[in-house]
Enzyme design. Structure first.
Site, PDB file in Angstrom:
ATOM      1  N   ASP A  45      49.549  17.254 -19.836  1.00 20.35           N
ATOM      2  CA  ASP A  45      48.346  18.039 -19.587  1.00 20.35           C
ATOM      3  C   ASP A  45      48.430  18.990 -18.413  1.00 20.35           C
ATOM      4  O   ASP A  45      47.400  19.524 -17.983  1.00 20.35           O
ATOM      5  CB  ASP A  45      47.150  17.102 -19.383  1.00 20.35           C
ATOM      6  CG  ASP A  45      47.350  16.154 -18.202  1.00 20.35           C
ATOM      7  OD1 ASP A  45      48.481  16.047 -17.705  1.00 20.35           O
ATOM      8  OD2 ASP A  45      46.359  15.524 -17.782  1.00 20.35           O
ATOM      9  N   GLU A  46      49.618  19.249 -17.866  1.00 19.23           N
ATOM     10  CA  GLU A  46      49.673  20.198 -16.758  1.00 19.23           C
ATOM     11  C   GLU A  46      51.034  20.873 -16.667  1.00 19.23           C
ATOM     12  O   GLU A  46      52.052  20.328 -17.087  1.00 19.23           O
ATOM     13  CB  GLU A  46      49.312  19.541 -15.432  1.00 19.23           C
ATOM     14  CG  GLU A  46      50.188  18.393 -15.021  1.00 19.23           C
ATOM     15  CD  GLU A  46      49.796  17.835 -13.657  1.00 19.23           C
ATOM     16  OE1 GLU A  46      49.373  18.602 -12.766  1.00 19.23           O
ATOM     17  OE2 GLU A  46      49.923  16.606 -13.481  1.00 19.23           O
ATOM     18  N   ASP A  99      45.840  22.871 -15.683  1.00 21.16           N
ATOM     19  CA  ASP A  99      45.535  21.447 -15.859  1.00 21.16           C
ATOM     20  C   ASP A  99      44.461  21.309 -16.926  1.00 21.16           C
ATOM     21  O   ASP A  99      43.357  21.853 -16.792  1.00 21.16           O
ATOM     22  CB  ASP A  99      45.041  20.857 -14.538  1.00 21.16           C
ATOM     23  CG  ASP A  99      45.009  19.335 -14.548  1.00 21.16           C
ATOM     24  OD1 ASP A  99      45.401  18.735 -15.568  1.00 21.16           O
ATOM     25  OD2 ASP A  99      44.593  18.740 -13.540  1.00 21.16           O
TER      26      ASP A  99
END
Length: 339
Positions: free
Chosen positions: A106-107, A9
């Site tokens: 973002d992850e 993350d």
């Protein structure tokens, strides 16, 4: 299945990307949202840690963010740039040769063999080298454990959560600490005398099946026990819906204007559906009243359709479900694809 799952993350991703572009902002409260003008209507997409300590968070109206943190620097959303940086991050993750399941900009999850901490350290090094960004890595025996572990590792850390440590870490925490349980479900569980993860894990699945539903009830118990059999998959994500929405700088007071706007949004969605080549089974209309109360109503089509007229008709029928004729600040139309 690999013995370990890693959840990567990116820390405060959008704000961090903007700080890389504007190094002079490092250490200052940064808020990204809308066109970057807090005097206009819009919501916060992300906020740096320096802004979060003032109560600024994603989804907050920009004007409220400006009141809470008047010294913040407000920047516009730049989707194309964030997507480009995200692509660099995912390329760095794929360089390990592991299966990578992308969850968003973002992850991502990775299936991992060997020493998971060593791999997590290398992930942080490669992501930093490729982008200049910091990330947190959660380690677990399944996706659920890895996802929750990340929260305990932030910022820029590594944390392992397994079946052995599950109740030590989470047992006394409220049920909405679990990935997949929101405030409404947690409230419903409290009404049944279940307030913590440990209490939910010990609950009778049959009782919850009767109270909450034959599928959801037992699933909640498994969730609280830290169980998750879903594999890490790199299969392309297939969207279940597509939608459009608009925030109006001035309230729509006349509901004839509201109907015209819903019709316009529905036709935009219909064009998106046509471009995607899939049919629609249900249409949902979202209305945000002034100042900030949001409601939704949906309409299921008699048969799956792609025609703009039928999608517009369903959207207007869903709009009829709104009985409050208060001023409107935001409208949205979303089409759910037929299975």
């Amino acid at each position: 299945m690999a013995p370990w799952v890693l959840h990567v993350d990116l820390d405060q991703f959008i704000a961090a990307v903007e700080v890389l572009r504007h190094p002079e902002l490092r250490g200052r409260p940064v808020v990204v949202g809308g066109d970057g003008d807090p005097a206009k209507r819009g919501v916060v997409s992300t906020a740096s840690y320096e802004a979060r300590v003032h109560g600024v968070h994603s989804g907050l109206p920009l004007r409220t963010a400006a009141r809470r943190c008047p010294d913040a620097v407000f920047l516009p959303v730049d989707r194309e740039h964030y997507e480009a940086v995200s692509d660099q991050v995912m390329a760095a993750l794929r360089s390990f040769g592991a299966v990578v399941e992308v969850l968003g900009w973002d992850e991502a999850f990775l299936a991992a063999d060997g020493d998971p901490e060593a791999m997590a350290q290398q992930i942080r090094v490669r992501v930093r080298a490729a982008t200049g960004l910091e990330c947190t890595v959660g380690i677990g025996e399944n996706k659920l454990q890895a996802k929750l572990a990340t929260g305990f590792g932030k910022p820029a850390g590594i944390f392992r959560l397994t079946g052995e440590t599950w109740f030590e870490v989470l047992g006394d925490r409220p049920t909405d600490a679990l990935w997949g349980i929101g405030a409404k479900t947690a409230k419903r569980l409290r009404g049944l005398g279940i307030g913590t993860v440990g209490e939910l894990a010990a609950a009778d699945p049959g009782v919850l099946a009767g109270e909450i539903g034959p599928t959801i009830g037992p699933w909640l118990v498994r969730l609280a026990q830290g169980l998750d059999a879903s594999p890490v998959s790199d299969a392309p994500h297939i969207p279940r819906s597509c939608g459009r929405e608009t925030t109006y700088q001035h309230d729509l007071d006349d509901w004839q204007d509201v109907r015209r706007e819903v019709a316009r949004l529905a036709r935009q969605v219909a064009q998106d559906v046509a471009d995607d080549g899939r049919s629609v089974g249900r249409v949902i209309v979202k209305v945000r009243y002034a100042p900030f109360i949001t409601q939704t109503h949906g309409r299921t089509l008699d048969a799956p359709a792609t025609e703009a007229d039928r999608i517009e008709e369903a959207a207007l029928a869903a709009l009829d479900g709104f009985t409050r004729r208060r001023p409107v600040r935001l409208l949205g139309v979303r089409a759910e694809f037929a299975r």
